[in-house]
Design a protein around this motif. Structure first.
Motif, short mmCIF file in Angstrom:
data_model
loop_
_atom_site.label_atom_id
_atom_site.label_comp_id
_atom_site.label_asym_id
_atom_site.label_seq_id
_atom_site.Cartn_x
_atom_site.Cartn_y
_atom_site.Cartn_z
N THR A 82 0.83 -1.20 0.00
CA THR A 82 0.00 0.00 0.00
C THR A 82 0.87 1.25 0.00
OG1 THR A 82 -1.68 -1.22 1.24
CG2 THR A 82 -1.88 1.17 1.20
N LYS A 83 1.94 1.25 0.76
CA LYS A 83 2.83 2.41 0.80
C LYS A 83 3.44 2.67 -0.57
CE LYS A 83 4.03 1.98 5.68
NZ LYS A 83 5.08 1.68 6.63
N PHE A 84 3.93 1.62 -1.25
CA PHE A 84 4.51 1.80 -2.59
C PHE A 84 3.46 2.22 -3.61
CE2 PHE A 84 8.17 -0.79 -1.03
CZ PHE A 84 9.15 0.15 -1.32
N ALA A 85 2.22 1.76 -3.44
CA ALA A 85 1.16 2.17 -4.37
C ALA A 85 0.88 3.67 -4.22
CB ALA A 85 -0.10 1.35 -4.11
N TRP A 86 0.85 4.16 -2.98
CA TRP A 86 0.63 5.60 -2.77
C TRP A 86 1.81 6.41 -3.31
CZ3 TRP A 86 -3.56 8.13 -2.30
CH2 TRP A 86 -4.66 7.58 -1.68
N ILE A 87 3.01 5.92 -3.14
CA ILE A 87 4.18 6.62 -3.68
C ILE A 87 4.08 6.69 -5.20
CG2 ILE A 87 6.68 6.44 -4.02
CD1 ILE A 87 6.85 5.38 -1.14
N ALA A 88 3.63 5.63 -5.85
CA ALA A 88 3.49 5.63 -7.30
C ALA A 88 2.38 6.56 -7.76
CB ALA A 88 3.24 4.20 -7.80
N VAL A 89 1.24 6.56 -7.06
CA VAL A 89 0.11 7.42 -7.45
C VAL A 89 0.49 8.89 -7.33
CG1 VAL A 89 -2.19 8.18 -6.70
CG2 VAL A 89 -1.71 5.76 -6.98
N LEU A 90 1.20 9.26 -6.30
CA LEU A 90 1.58 10.67 -6.11
C LEU A 90 2.89 11.00 -6.82
CD1 LEU A 90 0.70 11.03 -2.33
CD2 LEU A 90 -0.66 11.75 -4.31
N GLY A 91 3.82 10.07 -6.87
CA GLY A 91 5.14 10.35 -7.44
C GLY A 91 5.15 10.42 -8.95
N GLY A 92 4.31 9.65 -9.63
CA GLY A 92 4.28 9.68 -11.10
C GLY A 92 3.93 11.05 -11.66
N PRO A 93 2.80 11.64 -11.26
CA PRO A 93 2.49 12.99 -11.74
C PRO A 93 3.49 14.04 -11.27
CG PRO A 93 0.49 11.92 -10.96
CD PRO A 93 1.64 11.05 -10.59
N LEU A 94 4.03 13.89 -10.06
CA LEU A 94 5.03 14.86 -9.58
C LEU A 94 6.31 14.80 -10.41
CD1 LEU A 94 4.65 14.67 -5.69
CD2 LEU A 94 4.01 16.53 -7.23
N LEU A 95 6.69 13.60 -10.86
CA LEU A 95 7.85 13.46 -11.73
C LEU A 95 7.63 14.21 -13.05
CD1 LEU A 95 10.62 12.09 -12.35
CD2 LEU A 95 9.27 10.28 -13.45
N VAL B 263 7.57 6.08 -16.68
CA VAL B 263 7.57 5.98 -15.21
C VAL B 263 6.44 6.81 -14.62
CG1 VAL B 263 8.89 6.55 -13.13
CG2 VAL B 263 10.01 5.40 -15.04
N GLY B 264 6.22 8.03 -15.14
CA GLY B 264 5.18 8.90 -14.59
C GLY B 264 3.78 8.36 -14.80
N VAL B 265 3.45 8.04 -16.06
CA VAL B 265 2.10 7.56 -16.36
C VAL B 265 1.92 6.13 -15.85
CG1 VAL B 265 0.51 7.00 -18.24
CG2 VAL B 265 1.86 9.09 -18.35
N GLY B 266 2.91 5.27 -16.05
CA GLY B 266 2.80 3.89 -15.58
C GLY B 266 2.74 3.80 -14.08
N GLY B 267 3.52 4.60 -13.39
CA GLY B 267 3.48 4.59 -11.94
C GLY B 267 2.12 5.01 -11.42
N PHE B 268 1.55 6.05 -12.02
CA PHE B 268 0.23 6.50 -11.58
C PHE B 268 -0.82 5.42 -11.82
CE2 PHE B 268 -3.88 8.38 -12.64
CZ PHE B 268 -4.19 8.97 -11.44
N LEU B 269 -0.86 4.90 -13.03
CA LEU B 269 -1.87 3.89 -13.36
C LEU B 269 -1.68 2.62 -12.54
CD1 LEU B 269 -2.12 4.30 -17.23
CD2 LEU B 269 -3.71 5.12 -15.48
#
Length: 179
Positions: free
Chosen positions: A116-129, A147-153
């Motif tokens: 869950t922690k890594f999922a939240w990092i990906a949802v917030l970190g992808g658009p921030l990147l 990385v940005g779009v894939g991490g968010f999705l």
């Protein structure tokens, strides 16, 4: 609609045509006579009740003869109502028991697992990147977009898939009557 103002009356003689009104001259006459007082003895254009009474000039306060000790005329009447206590005057009795409300401590947040922690990092970190690349005016390369779009999705899909269904907690009192 009627073409004539005096319809139904006997026709009048033909009046000679009037010359066109000179608006500039009419305005100049109005402005020139703005401060003029009306002639004495002419009828007022409004009712007498609307006329403002002329106030006499204030007497010289240093002249003892000019100062009047008589009370001013009673133009208005003042009605003084007795003081009556009403609902706004009500005061509550002091009660130390209900002096103030102190809310209980909120329950601690549940511990999140690593997924869950890594999922939240990906949802917030992808658009921030992606936003950092745009703000720093760097070229968006294929790997940054991936990385940005894939991490968010991926992070969003992980969070949705791991959502609780609500069937796990059978002793929940907020669900109403269960038959």
């Amino acid at each position: 609609m009627a073409d004539r103002e005096d319809e139904g009356t006997a026709p009048h003689e033909e009046e000679p045509p009037r010359p066109p009104l000179d608006e500039d001259a009419a305005w100049a006459a109005l402005i020139a006579g703005y401060d003029d007082e009306p002639d004495p003895g002419t009828a007022a254009a409004w009712p007498e009740a609307e006329n403002v009474p002329v106030q006499p000039p204030d007497p010289d306060p240093t002249d003892p003869a000019a100062v009047s000790t008589a009370p001013p005329p009673a133009d208005r009447t003042i009605v003084i109502h007795p003081v009556i206590s009403g609902p706004r005057d009500f005061e509550l009795a002091d009660d130390d028991e209900d002096a103030h409300f102190v809310p209980p401590e909120p329950p601690p947040l549940p511990d999140a697992d690593a997924t869950t922690k890594f999922a939240w990092i990906a949802v917030l970190g992808g658009p921030l990147l992606l936003l950092a690349f745009v703000l720093l005016q760097m070229e968006l390369t294929w790997w940054a977009v991936t990385v940005g779009v894939g991490g968010f999705l991926g992070g969003f899909a992980t969070l949705v898939a791991r959502m609780r269904t609500g069937d796990e907690d059978d002793d929940d009192p907020g669900r109403g009557a269960v038959v």
